[in-house]
Enzyme design. Structure first.
Site, PDB file in Angstrom:
ATOM      1  N   ASP A 291      -3.366   8.441   7.525  1.00 33.60           N
ATOM      2  CA  ASP A 291      -4.105   7.498   8.391  1.00 33.60           C
ATOM      3  C   ASP A 291      -3.423   6.999   9.577  1.00 33.60           C
ATOM      4  O   ASP A 291      -2.227   7.512   9.798  1.00 33.60           O
ATOM      5  CB  ASP A 291      -5.162   6.661   7.772  1.00 33.60           C
ATOM      6  CG  ASP A 291      -4.048   5.636   6.889  1.00 33.60           C
ATOM      7  OD1 ASP A 291      -2.967   5.645   7.078  1.00 33.60           O
ATOM      8  OD2 ASP A 291      -4.544   5.096   5.797  1.00 33.60           O
TER       9      ASP A 291
ATOM     10  N   SER B 202       0.832  -1.211  -0.043  1.00 32.24           N
ATOM     11  CA  SER B 202      -0.083   0.114   0.009  1.00 32.24           C
ATOM     12  C   SER B 202       0.741   1.285   0.058  1.00 32.24           C
ATOM     13  O   SER B 202       0.335   2.269  -0.435  1.00 32.24           O
ATOM     14  CB  SER B 202      -0.793  -0.047   1.233  1.00 32.24           C
ATOM     15  OG  SER B 202      -0.274  -0.231   2.543  1.00 32.24           O
TER      16      SER B 202
ATOM     17  N   HIS C 198      -0.214   5.107   7.330  1.00 27.85           N
ATOM     18  CA  HIS C 198       0.482   5.621   6.180  1.00 27.85           C
ATOM     19  C   HIS C 198       0.623   7.179   6.283  1.00 27.85           C
ATOM     20  O   HIS C 198       0.006   7.718   6.821  1.00 27.85           O
ATOM     21  CB  HIS C 198      -0.543   5.475   4.849  1.00 27.85           C
ATOM     22  CG  HIS C 198      -1.044   3.963   4.504  1.00 27.85           C
ATOM     23  ND1 HIS C 198      -2.236   3.633   4.957  1.00 27.85           N
ATOM     24  CD2 HIS C 198      -0.305   2.958   4.038  1.00 27.85           C
ATOM     25  CE1 HIS C 198      -2.001   2.263   4.757  1.00 27.85           C
ATOM     26  NE2 HIS C 198      -1.282   2.022   4.013  1.00 27.85           N
TER      27      HIS C 198
END
Length: 367
Positions: A342, A52, A345
Site C-alpha cells: 500500500d 504496523s 507498507h
C-alpha cells in the site's frame, strides 16, 4: 519406589510430565529455519513490540482506530487469503523472522482471541499499528501505547509461568530475541504532518526525545529479563508512496527533509544502544539498519526484480493505506512487480529481502 518419588505428590508428578510433553512437542514441531545459529545457542522464542510494520493483528478489535486492516485486499497472499490484521499482502517481518529462525511459521498477535497457551512458549507480538515512541503518536491514531505493550508483556510473563514454571520462563526470556520497531509514525505523522510537536521542539530535540523514550523502554524490558534485543531504525519514509504523493511535488520525488530526519534519529538511536550495552551487563542491544537496505531497493528497484518503486499495489498506490486500501480499491494484477503493498507498507516480497539482509548482517551480534 525411590525416596524422591515418595516426596512428590501425584499432582506435581503429572504437572511435570505435562510440562515435559509440551516442551518436547514444541521442539518436534519447530520448522526448518534458513539461518544457522552458532553452536550451543538457543532461541526459544521471539517477542515483538512496535507499530504496523510488525503488527500481526492486535488492532483488529480496536474499533476506535483507523489503523486497522483486517479486511480485503489485505492478506491477499497470506495463507488461505485471510486478512488477519497484518499490514501487507502476506506475511510481515514478525512472521518472517520466526520462520527464518526455525521457530514457527507465524508470530501470533497477543490479543488474538484464538491464541493458545502453547503459542506463548515460542513468542507473540504486542505491536500495534499507529503507535510510536511519542505518547501523542499513539493518541493521534488510538493505537496501543508502548507502556500498554509492556503491561501486556507483564501479563504474558504471568501466563507463561503458569504454563512452564518460573525457571523455564526465565530461561525463555533470557534467551529469546526481542524486537522493537517504532519511529516512523512519530517523525511523519506527529512531527511533520500534524505539526503537533514542531511548535515545541526543533527536529534534533524531538528525535532525542524519541531516543530517550526508546532507551527507557529498553531498560524496562531489561529489568524484566530481556537480554537480546534488536531495535529497528527508521526507514527512508521520505520515499514511501504516500509521502511522495503529499510532499514530493508533481513528479513525486523522495522528500529529503523526511529522510534526513530519519537519519538523524537513526544516528542518535545507534549511539544510545552502544551506551546501553556498556551499562547493562550481558545485554545485546542491536541496532538494525533498515534505512539503507530499503533505500537501495527503491533506488535500484529493477535490479531487485521490481517494475514499480513509487506506488503501492493497492488502488492507485499513491494514497491508499489502512482503511483507504479496501475492497473498493482493488490491488494491482501482480504484486511481485511492486516494492510497496500500500502507500506506506512494503510487500511481503520486499520484507523477505529486507529480513534476509538484516539476519545476514546482524544475527551474530545477538550472541
Amino acid at each position: 519406589m525411590g525416596p524422591l518419588m515418595k516426596l512428590r505428590s501425584p499432582l506435581a508428578f503429572c504437572s511435570s510430565m505435562l510440562l515435559c510433553f509440551i516442551v518436547l512437542l514444541l521442539v518436534c514441531c519447530k520448522i526448518k529455519g534458513v539461518v544457522e545459529l552458532p553452536p550451543n545457542v538457543s532461541v526459544p522464542a521471539v517477542i515483538v513490540f512496535g507499530d504496523s510494520i510488525m503488527d500481526t493483528g492486535n488492532n483488529n478489535n480496536n474499533m476506535q482506530t483507523w489503523a486497522r486492516c483486517n479486511f480485503a485486499p489485505y492478506g491477499k497472499d497470506f495463507p488461505a487469503g485471510i486478512p488477519t490484521g497484518r499490514f501487507s499482502n502476506g506475511k510481515v517481518p514478525s512472521d518472517l523472522i520466526v520462520e527464518e529462525l526455525g521457530i514457527k511459521e507465524l508470530l501470533p498477535a497477543y490479543l488474538d482471541p484464538n491464541l493458545q497457551p502453547k503459542d506463548l512458549i515460542t513468542g507473540v507480538c504486542f505491536a500495534s499499528g499507529g503507535s510510536g515512541y511519542d505518547p501523542l503518536t499513539s493518541k493521534i491514531s488510538t493505537a496501543i501505547t508502548l507502556p500498554d505493550q509492556i503491561n501486556m508483556f507483564k501479563k504474558y510473563l504471568e501466563k507463561l509461568k503458569g504454563i512452564v514454571g518460573e525457571d523455564r520462563t526465565k530461561f525463555i526470556v533470557a534467551n529469546s530475541v526481542f524486537l522493537l520497531v517504532q519511529g516512523s509514525n512519530d517523525i511523519y505523522n506527529t512531527y511533520f504532518l500534524s505539526h503537533a510537536r514542531q511548535l515545541q521542539y526543533d527536529l534534533p530535540t524531538y528525535t532525542r526525545l524519541l531516543v530517550t523514550s526508546a532507551s527507557n523502554f529498553l531498560k524496562e524490558i531489561y529489568e524484566l529479563g530481556a537480554r537480546r534485543v534488536g531495535v529497528f531504525g527508521a526507514p527512508p519514509i521520505g520515499c514511501v508512496p504516500f509521502v511522495r504523493t503529499v510532499l514530493g511535488g508533481i513528479v513525486r520525488e523522495c522528500v529529503e527533509n523526511q529522510n534526513e530526519a530519519c537519519k538523524l534519529f537513526n544516528n542518535q538511536l545507534s549511539e544510545e544502544l552502544d551506551s546501553l550495552n556498556q551499562n547493562l551487563p550481558n545485554s545485546r542491544m542491536v541496532y538494525l539498519d533498515v534505512y539503507n537496505p530499503l533505500l537501495d531497493i527503491i533506488q535500484n528497484y529493477q535490479q531487485y526484480g521490481y517494475k514499480v518503486e513509487d506506488r503501492g499495489c493497492c488502488g492507485t498506490g499513491e494514497l491508499e493505506a489502512a482503511v483507504i486500501c479496501n475492497p473498493l480499491a482493488p490491488p494491482c494484477p501482480d504484486v511481485e512487480d511492486y516494492i510497496f503493498w500500500d502507500s506506506f507498507h512494503p510487500s511481503e516480497s520486499a520484507y523477505k529481502k529486507l529480513v534476509a539482509s538484516l539476519l545476514r548482517k546482524h544475527l551474530y551480534q545477538f550472541f
